[in-house]
Write a protein that holds these residues in place. Structure first.
Motif, PDB file in Angstrom:
ATOM      1  N   VAL B  11      65.089  30.415  19.127  1.00  0.00           N
ATOM      2  CA  VAL B  11      66.521  30.112  19.064  1.00  0.00           C
ATOM      3  C   VAL B  11      66.748  28.671  19.511  1.00  0.00           C
ATOM      4  O   VAL B  11      67.481  27.907  18.875  1.00  0.00           O
ATOM      5  CB  VAL B  11      67.343  31.090  19.936  1.00  0.00           C
ATOM      6  CG1 VAL B  11      68.807  30.691  19.960  1.00  0.00           C
ATOM      7  CG2 VAL B  11      67.199  32.501  19.427  1.00  0.00           C
ATOM      8  N   PHE B 105      83.082  34.587  21.265  1.00  0.00           N
ATOM      9  CA  PHE B 105      81.990  34.646  20.285  1.00  0.00           C
ATOM     10  C   PHE B 105      80.631  34.553  20.961  1.00  0.00           C
ATOM     11  O   PHE B 105      79.690  35.217  20.552  1.00  0.00           O
ATOM     12  CB  PHE B 105      82.151  33.529  19.251  1.00  0.00           C
ATOM     13  CG  PHE B 105      83.430  33.661  18.472  1.00  0.00           C
ATOM     14  CD1 PHE B 105      83.563  34.660  17.517  1.00  0.00           C
ATOM     15  CD2 PHE B 105      84.505  32.819  18.707  1.00  0.00           C
ATOM     16  CE1 PHE B 105      84.746  34.800  16.809  1.00  0.00           C
ATOM     17  CE2 PHE B 105      85.685  32.955  18.012  1.00  0.00           C
ATOM     18  CZ  PHE B 105      85.813  33.955  17.059  1.00  0.00           C
ATOM     19  N   ALA B 106      80.563  33.723  22.007  1.00  0.00           N
ATOM     20  CA  ALA B 106      79.304  33.595  22.735  1.00  0.00           C
ATOM     21  C   ALA B 106      78.984  34.891  23.467  1.00  0.00           C
ATOM     22  O   ALA B 106      77.831  35.317  23.533  1.00  0.00           O
ATOM     23  CB  ALA B 106      79.382  32.429  23.707  1.00  0.00           C
ATOM     24  N   LYS B 109      77.321  37.674  21.320  1.00  0.00           N
ATOM     25  CA  LYS B 109      75.985  37.492  20.752  1.00  0.00           C
ATOM     26  C   LYS B 109      74.943  38.268  21.562  1.00  0.00           C
ATOM     27  O   LYS B 109      75.022  38.307  22.798  1.00  0.00           O
ATOM     28  CB  LYS B 109      75.638  35.996  20.726  1.00  0.00           C
ATOM     29  CG  LYS B 109      76.612  35.222  19.845  1.00  0.00           C
ATOM     30  CD  LYS B 109      75.926  34.172  19.026  1.00  0.00           C
ATOM     31  CE  LYS B 109      76.821  33.718  17.908  1.00  0.00           C
ATOM     32  NZ  LYS B 109      77.990  32.947  18.377  1.00  0.00           N
ATOM     33  N   THR B 113      74.183  34.945  27.784  1.00  0.00           N
ATOM     34  CA  THR B 113      75.321  34.039  27.567  1.00  0.00           C
ATOM     35  C   THR B 113      75.062  32.658  28.151  1.00  0.00           C
ATOM     36  O   THR B 113      75.393  31.649  27.537  1.00  0.00           O
ATOM     37  CB  THR B 113      76.599  34.640  28.175  1.00  0.00           C
ATOM     38  OG1 THR B 113      76.748  35.959  27.666  1.00  0.00           O
ATOM     39  CG2 THR B 113      77.807  33.834  27.794  1.00  0.00           C
ATOM     40  N   VAL B 116      73.006  30.692  25.719  1.00  0.00           N
ATOM     41  CA  VAL B 116      73.693  30.280  24.498  1.00  0.00           C
ATOM     42  C   VAL B 116      74.776  29.240  24.781  1.00  0.00           C
ATOM     43  O   VAL B 116      75.181  28.473  23.919  1.00  0.00           O
ATOM     44  CB  VAL B 116      74.219  31.530  23.741  1.00  0.00           C
ATOM     45  CG1 VAL B 116      75.609  31.916  24.175  1.00  0.00           C
ATOM     46  CG2 VAL B 116      74.148  31.302  22.249  1.00  0.00           C
TER      47      VAL B 116
END
Lengths: 282, 285
Positions: B11, B105-106, B109, B113, B116
């Protein structure tokens, strides 16, 4: 003849317009006063590290004085440049003009009887006046705490007059220099990188980073001819008496020349720019 | 979702690649950014060149002579560039996510967190300072090892410890930054994040010896033990710039403490971040 009469009537109403602009800008500015005062106080924090750095430099050099400065004198210099910068720095002026040109807001100055530069100058004066009213508290507080660094105390009244004059001229010079930079956006739409270069040069050449007297002679002579020094170094040097009183006015005369030059440059650029400008859409 | 574990490395590499593609789409802008970052650094070096015309060292008998101090300065720029490349753009973005409510939105996922939030944007242009820092480091080390009297002999342990402590320093800086960013959950918005960051890290840019006079001792204690930013540059720079056998016991203790501080900072900032997320109330309708 008709134009003369309308001009005379115009002066009164124009003054009223300007007064209104000033008043509105003032009210707008006072909204965030708490945040503002705290932010100003925080701005003095880097001075603390400067104090320790310069004391360490003086201790290692074994000298009482470096050029015209004692260790305390250097600290006082940094504090004074904060006042100079409070007058001459114009946050958002250049980018503001560029934005207005790019998104077409500049049109409003073409159809309304308001002069762009005059309007911006007035809002800027309001902005600054507000800033001084609120910043006076943290500034007085810090300067009172640090009064020991000012070994020579208050300068004479005539020097103080020259000091205030240099601050006001510094404000005007800063305004017209940065406005000219913003007006470049009539030719190049993006001036961010240009503004960055300007700020970089400004930080170094204005004496914000260090007293300009520390530079080697050949560099100092060259930098003395540039307009940047009037934005930070010059007022501080007048206050500290590093410039001989009889030479103060010579420098001020050069400053006035630069100021005139930039007023003219800004005016010419605005006129030329508006002729180039084409506004589309509604 | 059970048993699903995202590959964090993959990622991150995707994030880095995306950012690079984005930077390369505006190539002229990218080059301009590199030039402006570098010129800022060069100007800073210019300032110290002027300072060293008037003195031989920063602080009396501290050992931070011109070339030693330039190793220090190089270390500062290396750590700064790492922080600015990987963390700064993201931390600034974080407060904006909170204000606009896009943090939702984060949170949704299926990945940590904090991860991201911390890594999506890599500012490749800021890495140009790493290059400047490294060049300055090589230059000043060359000067130190080839000087006529008392040349520096670089110990292999220094070469091992230097990158390790650079890593520790970067982690401490990251922790301070993510803590500052997390406060924007409570404050609603935190546009002055960069200012605060600058004011705090400003203390780390100088040799710690200069604070050890008078009431500077209080600052030294505070920025060594409470917010340990003084260790960030000082420890690796000290290890590299001067012979290890001249390091006194206090410095070794501080070097040991720096490892402890790194772990503690990371853990505490993680806790603050998680606490902050719990107080997050979305801003969207």
């Amino acid at each position: 003849m008709a134009t003369v009469a309308s001009n005379q009537r115009g002066t009164g109403s124009r003054l009223k317009t300007w007064w209104t602009i000033l008043k509105i800008s003032l009210e707008e500015r006072f909204v965030y006063r708490g945040d503002f005062a705290l932010g100003t106080l925080m701005r003095f924090l880097p001075i603390i590290t400067q104090v320790f750095l310069w004391y360490a430099i003086f201790a290692a050099s074994g000298k009482e004085k470096i050029e015209a400065y004692t260790a305390n004198g250097v600290v006082a210099y940094y504090m004074l440049t904060m006042i100079s910068r409070a007058f001459s720095s114009m946050p958002g002026l250049c980018s503001g003009i560029a934005l207005q040109v790019r998104d077409g807001e500049i049109k409003k100055y073409l159809i309304q009887p308001i002069d762009l530069l005059g309007f911006l100058l007035l809002t800027r004066i309001a902005h600054k006046l507000c800033y001084y009213v609120i910043a006076l508290i943290p500034f007085t507080f810090v300067f009172f705490l640090c009064r020991g660094f000012f070994e020579n105390g208050w300068p004479e009244a005539s020097v103080l007059c020259a000091y205030f004059l240099s601050l006001i001229m510094g404000f005007l010079l800063g305004f017209f220099m940065e406005a000219s930079l913003g007006l470049v956006s009539f030719w190049f739409l993006e001036v961010t990188s240009l503004a960055f270069v300007y700020n970089l040069l400004n930080f170094f050449l204005s004496g914000h980073m260090f007293p300009l007297d520390l530079l080697p002679d050949w560099a100092a002579q060259f930098i003395n001819l540039l307009p940047f020094q009037y934005l930070a170094y010059y007022p501080a040097a007048i206050f500290q008496g590093t410039i001989e009183p009889n030479q103060v006015w010579q420098g001020m005369a050069l400053e006035a020349c630069w100021l005139m030059a930039f007023i003219m440059i800004a005016r010419i650029m605005l006129n030329r720019g508006i002729h180039r400008y084409s506004g589309f859409g509604g | 979702m059970t048993g699903y574990r995202p590959s964090y490395l993959n990622v991150f590499l995707t994030f880095a690649r995306n950012s690079l593609v984005r930077d390369m789409s505006f190539r002229a802008n990218f080059i301009l950014q590199c030039i402006s970052t570098i010129s800022w650094t060069v100007m800073n070096i210019g300032f110290y060149l002027i300072v060293f015309q008037y003195t031989d060292s920063i602080g009396k008998e501290t050992g931070w002579g011109r070339n030693e101090f330039f190793v220090f300065l190089a270390t500062t720029w290396i750590i700064n560039s790492l922080v600015q490349t990987f963390f700064m753009p993201n931390a600034q973005q974080f407060s904006e996510l909170i204000r606009s409510g896009n943090l939702d939105f984060a949170l949704l996922k299926p990945i940590d967190t904090q991860f991201v939030i911390s890594f999506p944007r890599v500012d490749w242009a800021a890495l140009s300072n790493l290059f400047v820092g490294f060049t300055l480091l090589c230059y000043s080390l060359y000067q130190l090892t080839t000087k006529a009297e008392n040349p520096l002999i670089i110990d292999w342990r220094s070469i091992l410890m230097y990158p390790f402590y650079i890593g520790c320093g970067t982690v401490i800086m990251y922790s301070v930054m993510i803590t500052l960013a997390a406060t924007s959950v409570w404050l609603g918005r935190n546009q002055t994040l960069y200012n605060f960051w600058f004011y705090i890290t400003n203390f780390s840019r100088y040799p710690m010896e200069i604070y050890k006079v008078g009431w500077g001792m209080a600052l030294w204690v505070f920025f060594t033990f409470i917010i340990p930013v003084l260790l960030v540059v000082n420890i690796p720079a000290r290890i590299m710039a001067r012979p290890l056998n001249t390091m006194n016991s206090q410095m070794w203790q501080l070097a040991g403490f720096a490892i402890l501080a790194t772990v503690a900072c990371l853990m505490i900032s993680r806790r603050i971040f998680v606490r902050a997320l719990k107080s997050y109330r979305s801003a969207s309708s």
